[in-house]
Enzyme design. Structure first.
Site, PDB file in Angstrom:
ATOM      1  N   ARG A  84       2.723  -2.943  -2.248  1.00 49.06           N
ATOM      2  CA  ARG A  84       2.204  -1.653  -1.769  1.00 49.06           C
ATOM      3  C   ARG A  84       1.339  -0.887  -2.772  1.00 49.06           C
ATOM      4  O   ARG A  84       0.874   0.202  -2.459  1.00 49.06           O
ATOM      5  CB  ARG A  84       3.334  -0.737  -1.276  1.00 49.06           C
ATOM      6  N   ASP A  85       1.097  -1.444  -3.960  1.00 47.49           N
ATOM      7  CA  ASP A  85       0.200  -0.744  -4.883  1.00 47.49           C
ATOM      8  C   ASP A  85      -0.586  -1.731  -5.738  1.00 47.49           C
ATOM      9  O   ASP A  85      -0.759  -1.539  -6.940  1.00 47.49           O
ATOM     10  CB  ASP A  85       0.991   0.216  -5.778  1.00 47.49           C
ATOM     11  N   LEU A  86      -1.075  -2.778  -5.097  1.00 47.38           N
ATOM     12  CA  LEU A  86      -1.913  -3.745  -5.809  1.00 47.38           C
ATOM     13  C   LEU A  86      -3.281  -3.128  -6.077  1.00 47.38           C
ATOM     14  O   LEU A  86      -3.915  -2.589  -5.177  1.00 47.38           O
ATOM     15  CB  LEU A  86      -2.062  -5.022  -4.980  1.00 47.38           C
TER      16      LEU A  86
END
Length: 231
Positions: A70-72
């Protein structure tokens, strides 16, 4: 942390006076943005493919156990060393969560970094592992173009731009194979984005020329000199 080659390894955790101290393996090469600054421009196609292959390996390990990152983004991809062929480690699982396709753990919460958030997140719809595929596409696009695919002067305008899917094309100095590969990851319709498994099996990453840069042998330091530079 997931025990995979391209995911940061946690060595130990200490607690002291209500604080937790995490000891991880060392990544001395900075993040992908530092790599772009060192290179003084966009990465070569082979270097971009090499990093893409490693990113897919890391995300595949996450998705295999039901974890969505969810935060690449470039800042969450570290390089083991500043010299030699790039070997990456995905970090920062602070926003990650468990996803189950049976609907019992649908993802709803707004999470991520705006430039890399998928259209379905901006639209406040349930989302899945396909949101990580979108973020991967944004990250590789930035390696080629030196900027995220979508940008605007306000958060609201950025959300509108992402939901539209309209963006500048990756320069034609990169092969049509790679450009189409990234375009597939940046499909506005999440159901049309390929899975990480399908991406990893693509000929873009499985050609003999590319395998030289994405294999474990290359990770051990076997690179190729192109015009005096090892990538």
């Amino acid at each position: 942390m997931l025990p995979r080659r391209h995911i940061l390894k946690i060595e130990d955790v200490y607690e002291y006076h209500n604080h937790a101290w995490i000891v991880s393996e060392l990544c001395g090469g900075g993040d992908l943005l530092h790599l772009l600054m060192r290179e003084g421009g966009a990465l070569s196609e082979l270097a971009s493919r090499r990093i893409l292959g490693q990113l897919l390996s890391a995300v595949d390990a996450c998705h295999a156990v039901g974890v969505v990152h969810r935060d690449l983004k470039p800042e969450n991809v570290m390089l083991v060393d500043a010299e030699g062929p790039p070997v990456i480690k995905v970090i920062d699982f602070g926003l990650s969560c468990i996803y189950r396709a049976d609907g019992q753990h649908e993802l709803h919460r707004l999470a991520g970094t705006p430039y890399y958030m998928a259209p379905e997140i901006w639209a406040d719809r349930p989302y899945s592992r396909a949101a990580d595929v979108w973020a991967l596409g944004c990250t590789v696009y930035e390696l080629c173009c030196l900027r995220p695919p979508f940008h605007a002067r306000s958060v609201a305008a950025l959300g509108k731009a992402v939901r539209s899917g309209r963006r500048d094309a990756i320069p034609r100095t990169y092969s049509k194979e790679l450009r189409d590969f990234v375009d597939g990851m940046l499909q506005v319709n999440a159901s049309k984005r390929p899975s990480v498994d399908a991406l990893a099996a693509s000929e873009v990453l499985c050609s003999k020329r590319c395998l030289l840069y994405t294999s474990d042998a290359a990770d051990e330091g076997l690179g190729v000199d192109l015009g005096g530079r090892r990538i």
